[in-house]
Design a protein around this motif. Structure first.
Motif, PDB file in Angstrom:
ATOM      1  N   ILE A 131       0.824  -1.198   0.000  1.00 46.61           N
ATOM      2  CA  ILE A 131       0.000   0.000   0.000  1.00 46.61           C
ATOM      3  C   ILE A 131       0.862   1.254   0.000  1.00 46.61           C
ATOM      4  CG2 ILE A 131      -1.635   1.339   1.385  1.00 46.61           C
ATOM      5  CD1 ILE A 131      -2.810  -1.396   2.276  1.00 46.61           C
ATOM      6  N   ILE A 132       1.922   1.255   0.809  1.00 45.85           N
ATOM      7  CA  ILE A 132       2.827   2.409   0.862  1.00 45.85           C
ATOM      8  C   ILE A 132       3.487   2.624  -0.497  1.00 45.85           C
ATOM      9  CG2 ILE A 132       4.957   3.298   1.879  1.00 45.85           C
ATOM     10  CD1 ILE A 132       4.153   1.957   4.485  1.00 45.85           C
ATOM     11  N   ILE A 133       3.927   1.526  -1.119  1.00 41.78           N
ATOM     12  CA  ILE A 133       4.529   1.630  -2.453  1.00 41.78           C
ATOM     13  C   ILE A 133       3.519   2.198  -3.447  1.00 41.78           C
ATOM     14  CG2 ILE A 133       5.424   0.285  -4.402  1.00 41.78           C
ATOM     15  CD1 ILE A 133       6.700  -1.608  -2.364  1.00 41.78           C
ATOM     16  N   ALA A 134       2.267   1.743  -3.355  1.00 41.24           N
ATOM     17  CA  ALA A 134       1.217   2.232  -4.258  1.00 41.24           C
ATOM     18  C   ALA A 134       0.984   3.728  -4.062  1.00 41.24           C
ATOM     19  CB  ALA A 134      -0.073   1.450  -4.023  1.00 41.24           C
TER      20      ALA A 134
ATOM     21  N   VAL B 264       3.111   6.033  -2.848  1.00 43.17           N
ATOM     22  CA  VAL B 264       4.266   6.810  -3.300  1.00 43.17           C
ATOM     23  C   VAL B 264       4.368   6.784  -4.821  1.00 43.17           C
ATOM     24  CG1 VAL B 264       6.784   6.970  -3.231  1.00 43.17           C
ATOM     25  CG2 VAL B 264       5.523   6.436  -1.150  1.00 43.17           C
ATOM     26  N   ALA B 265       4.219   5.577  -5.400  1.00 43.12           N
ATOM     27  CA  ALA B 265       4.346   5.445  -6.853  1.00 43.12           C
ATOM     28  C   ALA B 265       3.278   6.247  -7.582  1.00 43.12           C
ATOM     29  CB  ALA B 265       4.273   3.975  -7.255  1.00 43.12           C
TER      30      ALA B 265
ATOM     31  N   PHE C 128      -6.150  -6.987  -5.165  1.00 41.36           N
ATOM     32  CA  PHE C 128      -6.228  -5.860  -6.092  1.00 41.36           C
ATOM     33  C   PHE C 128      -6.277  -4.501  -5.397  1.00 41.36           C
ATOM     34  CE2 PHE C 128      -7.708  -9.240  -8.985  1.00 41.36           C
ATOM     35  CZ  PHE C 128      -6.896  -8.972 -10.088  1.00 41.36           C
ATOM     36  N   LEU C 129      -6.354  -4.482  -4.072  1.00 40.26           N
ATOM     37  CA  LEU C 129      -6.430  -3.211  -3.366  1.00 40.26           C
ATOM     38  C   LEU C 129      -5.230  -2.295  -3.636  1.00 40.26           C
ATOM     39  CD1 LEU C 129      -7.958  -3.848   0.182  1.00 40.26           C
ATOM     40  CD2 LEU C 129      -8.840  -2.381  -1.630  1.00 40.26           C
TER      41      LEU C 129
ATOM     42  N   PHE D 267      -3.146   2.635  -6.044  1.00 39.94           N
ATOM     43  CA  PHE D 267      -2.208   3.258  -6.979  1.00 39.94           C
ATOM     44  C   PHE D 267      -2.956   4.093  -8.017  1.00 39.94           C
ATOM     45  CE2 PHE D 267      -0.193   2.927 -11.200  1.00 39.94           C
ATOM     46  CZ  PHE D 267       0.980   3.633 -10.962  1.00 39.94           C
ATOM     47  N   GLY D 268      -4.041   3.535  -8.561  1.00 35.87           N
ATOM     48  CA  GLY D 268      -4.819   4.248  -9.569  1.00 35.87           C
ATOM     49  C   GLY D 268      -5.451   5.513  -9.022  1.00 35.87           C
TER      50      GLY D 268
END
Length: 391
Positions: free
Chosen positions: A12-15, A17-18, A175-176, A181-182
């Motif tokens: 989730i953190i990566i999503a 930030v990205a 898929f969360l 990210f989206g």
């Protein structure tokens, strides 16, 4: 890679930030691919959420036994009390700080900050029930099953719970991170994140500090009641916090909140009862934010603020929040009637409230979800004292 694959919090953190970085560089055609996925996945969540509520709450109440009705009342009263307290806290802090902080703020361009890209296509998935209908149906079925001997009906809903948990484990949770990210990719590409932060940094800062203070207070009370370290309990709930930060939906975060509550040693039966219920009726963070935003808007536009009227508004808002669907923006939509009838907000002012609220929706939802974990701890302790159910 295995660590990332098995750690939802890291994903989730990566999503987050990205999405916040890549939104500045990816072309519109690529961003719209993720917007399309989010539209489809979001519609699926809207379809699944009422089924999740029924699938979790009915067997949870039914399996608790004849104490279910009492626990339902206790949980509802605690949730409403928490929501009411957060609203009063927000009013007190906002009326004390905002007159000095917002003297030069201007909201004229806020409504334009919520323009997102459209998906390439969308697949409509209308829910079989709305959230409130599924909640009432869950209460009726669950309490009836708990008070009477309906072994066949109980077995049907226990098997339905298994189906729902499979959907959660195999479809929703995997898929969360992509969904989150989206969301942040679209927000960054559309310029919402930076425009809103630039214009409302003072409001956001005060609300964020209030959220943290409210959570610490909630877990201090819960930790003292159950005899455990409140900060250790909060640490365990962090995956749910960050999931809610991305999904902006208490209901969509139910699977993660439920898992982390059980890790906090809450009886799985109690967790399965309180978490889905509180995801719908406990919106302390959202109430805090709505009250704060309303005060800020009234101050900036020079509207008089009557303390008695605000207290009545907060009490009615707490009731309106019970009917708020646990989806992004659901709380502010449920609050529009109260904003209009009690505070006299016009359509334009309601539009500004929606835009301001949606811009900070993540914070309130994350606060709601963390608070759900605290309530689950308290209800579990109450249940243990009453010996309503066994492990």
């Amino acid at each position: 890679m295995k660590f990332i694959k098995n750690n939802l919090l890291v994903q989730i953190i990566i999503a987050l930030v990205a999405g916040s970085i890549l939104g500045n560089y990816l072309p519109e055609s690529i961003v719209r691919i993720f917007v399309t996925f989010n539209s489809i996945f979001g519609n699926f969540l809207g379809f699944a959420i009422p089924l999740i509520i029924i699938g979790l709450i009915v067997p949870a109440i039914g399996n608790i036994g004849k104490g279910a009705g009492k626990l339902l009342i206790i949980t509802t009263l605690i949730a409403y009390g928490s929501t009411l307290f957060s609203g009063l806290l927000s009013y007190g802090v906002s009326i004390s700080t905002f007159p000095f902080l917002l003297s030069t703020e201007n909201l004229t361009n806020l409504a334009d900050s919520s323009k997102n890209l459209a998906p390439y296509f969308s697949i409509e998935m209308p829910a079989m029930f709305d959230v409130m209908s599924s909640l009432i149906l869950s209460f009726l079925l669950g309490i009836t099953i708990s008070q009477n001997k309906f072994p066949y009906l109980e077995g049907v809903f226990n098997e339905f719970q298994t189906i729902i948990m499979t959907v959660i484990d195999k479809v929703i949770i995997p898929f969360l991170p992509l969904f989150i990210f989206g969301i942040f990719l679209n927000m960054t590409y559309s310029g919402q994140v930076f425009l809103v932060l630039d214009t409302f940094i003072k409001i956001i800062g005060v609300i964020f500090v209030m959220h943290i203070g409210l959570l610490i207070l909630q877990y201090t009370i819960a930790g003292a009641y159950v005899g455990r370290n409140p900060f250790g309990l909060m640490k365990t709930m962090l995956p749910a916090y960050f999931t809610a930060l991305g999904t902006q939906s208490s209901a969509a975060t139910i699977p993660v909140t439920l898992e982390q509550a059980i890790k906090n040693k809450v009886n799985p039966k109690i967790a399965g009862f309180t978490i889905p219920l509180c995801a719908t009726i406990h919106l302390a963070g959202s109430t805090l934010k709505i009250v704060s935003c309303a005060v800020a808007l009234m101050l900036i536009q020079g509207q008089p603020i009557d303390p008695i009227t605000m207290v009545g508004f907060i009490c009615m808002l707490g009731i309106a929040m019970v009917a708020a669907p646990g989806v992004p923006g659901g709380a502010i939509m449920a609050a529009l009637g109260v904003l209009s009838s009690i505070l006299g907000f016009s359509n334009e002012e309601q539009s500004l409230m929606i835009a301001l609220y949606i811009a900070m929706d993540s914070f309130g939802t994350a606060c709601n979800v963390m608070g759900d974990g605290a309530i689950a701890l308290v209800v579990d302790k109450i249940n243990n004292k009453q010996n309503t159910i066994t492990e």
